[in-house]
Scaffold this motif. Sequence first.
Motif, PDB file in Angstrom:
ATOM      1  N   ARG A  24      28.223  10.101  67.608  1.00 30.26           N
ATOM      2  CA  ARG A  24      28.218  11.445  67.024  1.00 30.26           C
ATOM      3  C   ARG A  24      29.363  12.279  67.579  1.00 30.26           C
ATOM      4  NH1 ARG A  24      24.676  14.326  64.085  1.00 30.26           N
ATOM      5  NH2 ARG A  24      24.689  16.604  64.290  1.00 30.26           N
ATOM      6  N   ARG A  25      29.600  12.177  68.875  1.00 29.84           N
ATOM      7  CA  ARG A  25      30.689  12.942  69.501  1.00 29.84           C
ATOM      8  C   ARG A  25      32.048  12.553  68.929  1.00 29.84           C
ATOM      9  NH1 ARG A  25      31.031  13.630  75.741  1.00 29.84           N
ATOM     10  NH2 ARG A  25      32.315  15.368  75.009  1.00 29.84           N
ATOM     11  N   LEU A  26      32.170  11.284  68.545  1.00 28.36           N
ATOM     12  CA  LEU A  26      33.429  10.801  67.992  1.00 28.36           C
ATOM     13  C   LEU A  26      33.514  10.997  66.478  1.00 28.36           C
ATOM     14  CD1 LEU A  26      33.777   7.492  70.061  1.00 28.36           C
ATOM     15  CD2 LEU A  26      35.143   9.582  70.318  1.00 28.36           C
ATOM     16  N   GLN A 121      25.539  -2.131  54.193  1.00 37.88           N
ATOM     17  CA  GLN A 121      26.871  -2.714  54.350  1.00 37.88           C
ATOM     18  C   GLN A 121      27.642  -1.821  55.319  1.00 37.88           C
ATOM     19  OE1 GLN A 121      30.078  -2.524  51.261  1.00 37.88           O
ATOM     20  NE2 GLN A 121      29.728  -4.749  51.124  1.00 37.88           N
ATOM     21  N   VAL A 122      28.102  -2.413  56.427  1.00 39.98           N
ATOM     22  CA  VAL A 122      28.693  -1.612  57.497  1.00 39.98           C
ATOM     23  C   VAL A 122      29.944  -2.294  58.038  1.00 39.98           C
ATOM     24  CG1 VAL A 122      26.441  -0.697  58.152  1.00 39.98           C
ATOM     25  CG2 VAL A 122      27.310  -2.740  59.318  1.00 39.98           C
ATOM     26  N   ARG A 123      30.687  -1.547  58.804  1.00 43.53           N
ATOM     27  CA  ARG A 123      31.897  -2.090  59.415  1.00 43.53           C
ATOM     28  C   ARG A 123      31.679  -2.526  60.854  1.00 43.53           C
ATOM     29  NH1 ARG A 123      36.534   2.157  58.275  1.00 43.53           N
ATOM     30  NH2 ARG A 123      37.805   0.446  59.108  1.00 43.53           N
ATOM     31  N   ALA A 124      30.574  -2.082  61.451  1.00 44.94           N
ATOM     32  CA  ALA A 124      30.265  -2.491  62.815  1.00 44.94           C
ATOM     33  C   ALA A 124      28.773  -2.323  63.062  1.00 44.94           C
ATOM     34  CB  ALA A 124      31.057  -1.674  63.834  1.00 44.94           C
ATOM     35  N   VAL A 125      28.261  -3.094  64.016  1.00 37.74           N
ATOM     36  CA  VAL A 125      26.853  -3.027  64.405  1.00 37.74           C
ATOM     37  C   VAL A 125      26.776  -2.935  65.927  1.00 37.74           C
ATOM     38  CG1 VAL A 125      24.664  -4.303  64.524  1.00 37.74           C
ATOM     39  CG2 VAL A 125      25.993  -4.303  62.398  1.00 37.74           C
ATOM     40  N   VAL A 347      34.435   0.841  68.929  1.00 40.80           N
ATOM     41  CA  VAL A 347      34.117   0.903  67.506  1.00 40.80           C
ATOM     42  C   VAL A 347      35.073   1.872  66.798  1.00 40.80           C
ATOM     43  CG1 VAL A 347      32.381   1.711  65.850  1.00 40.80           C
ATOM     44  CG2 VAL A 347      31.708   0.208  67.729  1.00 40.80           C
ATOM     45  N   ALA A 348      35.361   3.001  67.435  1.00 38.39           N
ATOM     46  CA  ALA A 348      36.308   3.957  66.846  1.00 38.39           C
ATOM     47  C   ALA A 348      37.681   3.328  66.628  1.00 38.39           C
ATOM     48  CB  ALA A 348      36.440   5.200  67.739  1.00 38.39           C
ATOM     49  N   GLU A 349      38.130   2.515  67.582  1.00 36.41           N
ATOM     50  CA  GLU A 349      39.398   1.807  67.420  1.00 36.41           C
ATOM     51  C   GLU A 349      39.331   0.823  66.269  1.00 36.41           C
ATOM     52  OE1 GLU A 349      42.404   2.020  68.956  1.00 36.41           O
ATOM     53  OE2 GLU A 349      41.678   3.849  69.913  1.00 36.41           O
ATOM     54  N   LEU A 350      38.214   0.141  66.152  1.00 34.89           N
ATOM     55  CA  LEU A 350      38.035  -0.840  65.085  1.00 34.89           C
ATOM     56  C   LEU A 350      38.086  -0.165  63.715  1.00 34.89           C
ATOM     57  CD1 LEU A 350      37.168  -3.820  64.320  1.00 34.89           C
ATOM     58  CD2 LEU A 350      34.830  -2.946  64.333  1.00 34.89           C
ATOM     59  N   LEU A 351      37.524   1.029  63.630  1.00 36.89           N
ATOM     60  CA  LEU A 351      37.435   1.732  62.344  1.00 36.89           C
ATOM     61  C   LEU A 351      38.717   2.451  61.971  1.00 36.89           C
ATOM     62  CD1 LEU A 351      33.880   3.350  62.638  1.00 36.89           C
ATOM     63  CD2 LEU A 351      34.497   1.166  61.601  1.00 36.89           C
ATOM     64  N   ARG A 352      39.600   2.613  62.938  1.00 39.46           N
ATOM     65  CA  ARG A 352      40.827   3.382  62.681  1.00 39.46           C
ATOM     66  C   ARG A 352      41.666   2.671  61.616  1.00 39.46           C
ATOM     67  NH1 ARG A 352      43.428   5.102  68.017  1.00 39.46           N
ATOM     68  NH2 ARG A 352      41.589   6.454  67.904  1.00 39.46           N
ATOM     69  N   PRO A 353      42.160   3.438  60.595  1.00 41.44           N
ATOM     70  CA  PRO A 353      42.949   2.835  59.510  1.00 41.44           C
ATOM     71  C   PRO A 353      44.250   2.198  60.028  1.00 41.44           C
ATOM     72  CG  PRO A 353      42.228   5.058  58.931  1.00 41.44           C
ATOM     73  CD  PRO A 353      41.914   4.873  60.392  1.00 41.44           C
TER      74      PRO A 353
END
Length: 353
Positions: A24-26, A121-125, A347-353
């Motif tokens: 949430r903070r991110l 359907q998600v990008r990370a778990v 996870v934030a790094e993984l989701l970064r475009p």
Amino acid sequence: MTQRTDVVVVGGGQAGLAAGYHLRRLGIEHVILDAQAAPGGAWQHTWDSLGLFSPAQYSSLPGRLMPVQEGELYPDAAHVVDYLADYEKRYELPVRRGVWVSAVHRDGAFLRVQTDGGDWQVRAVISATGTWTRPFLPAVPGRREFTGRQLHTVQYKNPAEFTGQRVIVVGGGNSGAQIAADLAHAGIDLTWVTQRPPHYLADDIDGRALFDAATARRRALDEGRTDTGGVAALGDIVAAPPVRAARDAGLLTAKPMFTQLTATGVRWADGTMAEADAVIWCTGFRPALAPFAALRLRGSRGHIATAGTRAVDEPRLHLLGYGDWTGPASATLIGVGRPARDAAREVAELLRP
């Protein structure tokens, strides 16, 4: 219909809430799926007398100190449940209750999370399922022949149900010592058996020191230095006040592990026998990782190989709160915050475009 979000956190106990706080903070879109009907994770199912090893201020999740419980140095389980419920509400964490996750599959660039309420359907778990739902029972000869009651730590509530009975408690860790002390203080006819002689931590050591020891061990291993031994080097049993009182009163005298169960009790290697009406197995747990079986990641001892919290062979999966293999003391309230933060950042790094 398939629902979509960036991250699914599986499990809404202390580890899942810590993960949700940092996500949430991110600003990461996520949902926390929890099979329980109410907040509190495993804490709502413990035995009546269970308390923390540490004062409230040293038993807190990130961002919110646990309030002191009036009249108690070490808060009880009910206080922890209230704290977790308040934490979830305070940070408006997106917990969906009564949702059972059955499987997680690879789905191209996504992961597909199957539940009894539909797929996601998600990008990370982030897996925060804990261990409470997977009690371990050792394969002791005669276990099927014993005609008395057998139960695990997860089924024990209080001594009242054993009034007038002969009870054998198996296990030399904290749960074994605490349940044995609980029964002993109530005057139950108790036999406590352990694999090796009980190894108590010094009386002045509590959860604060355990967290420091686990952290120091992880730092030493990461830096290639000699293994400090962590918590195991200090002992197996925290001398919490009820345990200490029972021990000092001579009520906790452990016998070595028996070799088999009989129809009416147990037998030791020297032929000595003891009758019993009930056996309580305080023999630990295994990680509850069944939903991830389809990913084929399981290694030795049922663990998934990790680098920090990230699964080595599936970088879209993080594991949180299972013990030192997913972060120093990560199965504790105070210890789970840091690995939860690290998982959220990865996870934030993984989701970064």
